[in-house]
Write an enzyme that holds these catalytic residues in place. Structure first.
Site, PDB file in Angstrom:
ATOM      1  N   SER A   1       6.175   0.013   1.568  1.00  0.00           N
ATOM      2  CA  SER A   1       4.970  -0.545   2.192  1.00  0.00           C
ATOM      3  C   SER A   1       4.678  -1.940   1.677  1.00  0.00           C
ATOM      4  CB  SER A   1       3.770   0.373   1.944  1.00  0.00           C
ATOM      5  OG  SER A   1       3.664   0.726   0.574  1.00  0.00           O
TER       6      SER A   1
ATOM      7  N   GLU B   1       2.819  13.010   5.208  1.00  0.00           N
ATOM      8  CA  GLU B   1       2.017  11.893   5.708  1.00  0.00           C
ATOM      9  C   GLU B   1       1.537  12.135   7.132  1.00  0.00           C
ATOM     10  OE1 GLU B   1       2.036   7.028   6.332  1.00  0.00           O
ATOM     11  OE2 GLU B   1       3.679   7.984   5.241  1.00  0.00           O
TER      12      GLU B   1
END
Length: 273
Positions: free
Chosen positions: A42, A180
């Site tokens: 990320s 997630e």
């Protein structure tokens, strides 16, 4: 004291994981007492300014992970294997994972998915002493193939695929699995079925741990609020206001003041004229 894999697997309290991408962020996380730090790919979005994680390279990950390890020498460190570093065969994946461990001091690597090819990689790494964290549900590296960055597991086929993927990752040797952006009830079922810890992000309260992105929980980007994250501060707003105040003072010749200036004796200055 840094936790070991058995410590994490046998923890009685929910595990706390946060991302970090640099030395100061790692220092903050370790001082706060988190259980794990994730150097996530990320960083492509929140640090490097890419619109996805796909452009992130192994060199990027190693560069940032080394800084994080220097800032958090006593926290269990997980490093993402970025897109393409474990998709071209077990030999390449093993080589890249070893490089991450050797060059960063990481304690584990993380990879996404539960395809037969990925499961082979998990098995080989685990059997060779490299702890692996799995990841199912929304998988940012291949989000386009999933229809974009959206919740997974809402229909039977997707839910079953997520459940079976998590079970397969455990069977292959993963010591933990990230869940997630899946429904909380599905995450609870998966958590109940697994013997290894689940770590949720947008997956409800019943996971055995939680993870948030450093920039999200600190509110470093104004207006960029995500449903799966909670803001515990608004540092982006504070940073913008602080820099704006600095700019105003410079333009008004109010900074620096005597407090930020150094003195020189008159006789020394006089000799320069």
């Amino acid at each position: 004291m840094k936790r070991s894999v058995p410590d994490l697997m046998n923890a009685s309290e929910p595990l706390v994981m946060v991302t970090a991408y640099d030395y100061p962020g790692a220092r903050h996380a370790e001082a706060a007492g988190v259980d794990l730090i994730l150097v996530g790919d990320s960083l492509g979005n929140v640090v490097l300014g890419y619109d996805s994680t796909a452009p992130v390279t192994l060199d990027d990950m190693i560069h940032h992970a080394r800084a994080v390890r220097r800032g958090a020498p006593n926290t269990f460190l997980v490093v993402d294997l970025p897109f393409g570093t474990y998709h071209t065969g077990v030999t390449d994946a093993m080589r890249n994972a070893v490089r991450v461990i050797q060059q960063t001091g990481a304690d584990a690597v993380k990879l996404e998915g539960a395809t037969p090819e990925v499961l082979d990689v998990v098995g080989v790494l685990a059997r060779n002493g490299i702890p692996v964290m799995g990841h199912v549900g929304l998988m940012p590296q291949t989000a386009t193939a999933q229809g974009g960055l959206k919740v997974q597991g809402r229909d039977e086929a997707s839910a079953r695929r997520t459940l079976e993927g998590a079970l397969a990752l455990e069977a292959a040797g993963a010591f933990s699995v990230v869940l997630e952006a899946i429904p909380a009830r599905l995450a609870r079922l998966i958590t109940e079925r697994l013997h290894v810890p689940t770590i949720g992000i947008g997956a409800g309260v019943h996971c055995r741990g939680q993870v948030l992105v450093y920039h999200d929980l600190l509110g470093l980007y104004e207006g960029d609020e995500k449903k799966l994250a909670k803001r515990y501060a608004e540092l982006g707003k504070e940073a913008r206001e602080a820099i704006a105040a600095y700019a105003r003072e410079v333009r008004a010749r109010e900074f620096p003041t005597k407090d930020q200036s150094f003195v020189m004796k008159d006789d020394v200055l006089g000799k320069l004229y």
